[in-house]
Design a protein around this motif. Structure first.
Motif, PDB file in Angstrom:
ATOM      1  N   ALA A  29       0.787  -1.239  -0.148  1.00 21.68           N
ATOM      2  CA  ALA A  29      -0.092   0.058   0.099  1.00 21.68           C
ATOM      3  C   ALA A  29       0.864   1.163   0.036  1.00 21.68           C
ATOM      4  N   ALA A  39      -1.551   5.226   3.311  1.00 22.98           N
ATOM      5  CA  ALA A  39      -1.216   3.556   3.291  1.00 22.98           C
ATOM      6  C   ALA A  39      -1.897   2.958   4.329  1.00 22.98           C
ATOM      7  N   VAL A  42      -5.496   2.942   3.836  1.00 27.53           N
ATOM      8  CA  VAL A  42      -5.906   1.729   2.756  1.00 27.53           C
ATOM      9  C   VAL A  42      -5.783   0.592   3.293  1.00 27.53           C
ATOM     10  N   VAL A  71      -5.785  -4.886  -1.244  1.00 25.79           N
ATOM     11  CA  VAL A  71      -5.235  -3.595  -1.057  1.00 25.79           C
ATOM     12  C   VAL A  71      -5.024  -2.794  -2.416  1.00 25.79           C
ATOM     13  N   ASN A  75      -6.631   0.958  -2.616  1.00 28.44           N
ATOM     14  CA  ASN A  75      -5.897   1.987  -3.087  1.00 28.44           C
ATOM     15  C   ASN A  75      -6.389   2.478  -4.367  1.00 28.44           C
TER      16      ASN A  75
END
Lengths: 168, 236
Positions: A29, A39, A42, A71, A75
């Motif tokens: 991430a 990150a 996410v 992930v 994202n």
């Protein structure tokens, strides 16, 4: 099997997978979004989604690509409206700079900055190959590309990094 | 293999082991590979970011009554036995599939869901459209004409369902990817709902065939149905 024991078994299975793959999820991430705070967000969303759809994962041996795909999707969802194609290395936000600042020495910091500056198209297959250990055919499948395209991107990514490091 | 090919392959994968005969006679390429391996080691080290402590999100209760526990995986201790068993299973599986005796799904809706399950890569969230060439390969003129219009088609693949050719398309909806399966030879009497885990959809009768449209539970598929149906003309 009773409902509560099923729940317990499900939770144990989830905890085990998270314990094994959390670091990979976070690093993937972080390299995708290049921002420490994003990150973390996410990964939180990905963990939640993985929990909800855990029963769709039939084989724990396939857990790593399954989690990384989640992930990747989270994202993409995050950036659906706000694309962040390039990062100006001289004008980073505090959360972006935080990732680079963790490097233990200058050479590593330079390399991180160079990876940071790579376009998404080059950075992602490189992360999947070097950090996650996937073959070019697996990367092609994950990214929906032909293997030849992955090879080209990896080739160019390394040359860009080599050039960046030589001009530092 | 010449120097250029060897270096391209090595830059794409520094651990590249092909082209050994070229490397044996080319010291410059051997040096290049050493350089790429050293660069790769630095990349790998740089990618090892510090990972913050795991903060587990608040996990909602999940209804487990309808969930069947996965059987424990048994481990084969004898690799030879495993190889023999795997060969037999593969041979039986191929023979059943090619003889069309293999019928694992009771309904078309189940087969559609199973098909989606087998192609998870199709459900990428992306803004990159497939090329016209790729779309034409997935939707051959002998089956159908699909007018891509303004839809963002991000996946197009020729597939098989019930042994028949089925173009498999994915467009990006409001709540993620929406799967469209064009089934010119699967006639259904009426619109059939599809209900999967976290997804929903419908199989619509269209002429002598049908079209399956499946997306996230929050996706407003009704608004997509008309435009999808209007985009398709069967040519079979």
């Amino acid at each position: 099997m009773t409902s509560s024991s099923k729940e317990g078994e499900r939770r144990r299975r989830y905890d085990k997978l998270v314990a094994v793959f959390y670091q990979d999820m976070y690093r993937y991430a972080a390299w995708l979004c290049r921002d420490k705070a994003i990150a973390e967000d996410v990964v939180q969303e990905a963990l939640l989604r993985a929990w909800k759809s855990l029963d769709a994962l039939r084989d724990d041996d396939a857990a790593k690509p399954w989690l990384l795909t989640i992930v990747r999707r989270e994202n993409a969802r995050y950036f659906e409206k706000r694309r962040l194609e390039t990062v100006d290395i001289d004008n980073l936000s505090a959360s972006q700079a935080a990732l680079l600042a963790e490097a233990p020495n200058e050479e590593l910091e330079d390399m991180r900055a160079a990876i940071f500056e790579l376009d998404d198209d080059y950075r992602e297959p490189l992360v999947l190959q070097v950090l996650m250990g996937y073959s070019t055919s697996e990367i092609a499948e994950m990214m929906g590309l032909k293997q030849g395209a992955v090879l080209t991107r990896l080739h160019r990514a390394r040359h860009k990094l080599k050039d960046s490091m030589e001009t530092q | 293999m010449n120097c250029e090919e060897y270096r391209e392959a090595t830059a794409a994968n520094p651990a590249f082991e092909g082209g050994a005969s070229h490397a044996a006679v080319c010291s410059e390429c051997r040096a290049y590979q050493r350089e790429m391996l050293a660069l790769n080691a630095k990349i790998a080290k740089a990618m090892q970011l510090d990972v913050p402590e795991l903060k587990m999100p608040e996990l909602p209760a999940i209804e487990t009554n309808n969930v069947t526990a996965l059987p424990a995986r048994s481990r084969w201790r004898n690799p030879l036995l495993f190889a023999v068993a795997a060969t037999v299973v593969l041979a039986v599986s191929i023979s059943l599939r090619t003889s069309e005796v293999f019928q694992s799904y009771d309904t078309l809706a189940e087969e559609v869901l199973a098909h989606m399950d087998h192609e998870p890569a199709a459900l990428r969230v992306t803004d990159k459209p497939v090329s016209d060439k790729r779309l034409a390969r997935a939707v051959p003129a002998k089956l159908a004409i699909f007018d891509r219009g303004t839809s963002l088609i991000t996946y197009a693949q020729p597939c098989k369902i019930n042994g028949k050719d089925v173009p498999h398309l994915v467009i990006q909806g409001e709540h993620g990817p929406v799967t469209i399966l064009l089934m010119p030879e699967e006639k259904v009497a009426e619109a059939t709902p599809i209900d999967g885990k976290n997804i929903k959809g419908i199989i619509l009768p269209v002429g002598d065939g049908s079209i399956a449209i499946v997306g996230d539970r929050e996706e407003q598929l009704e608004t997509l149905q008309k435009s999808v149906v209007n985009s398709v003309t069967w040519t079979t």
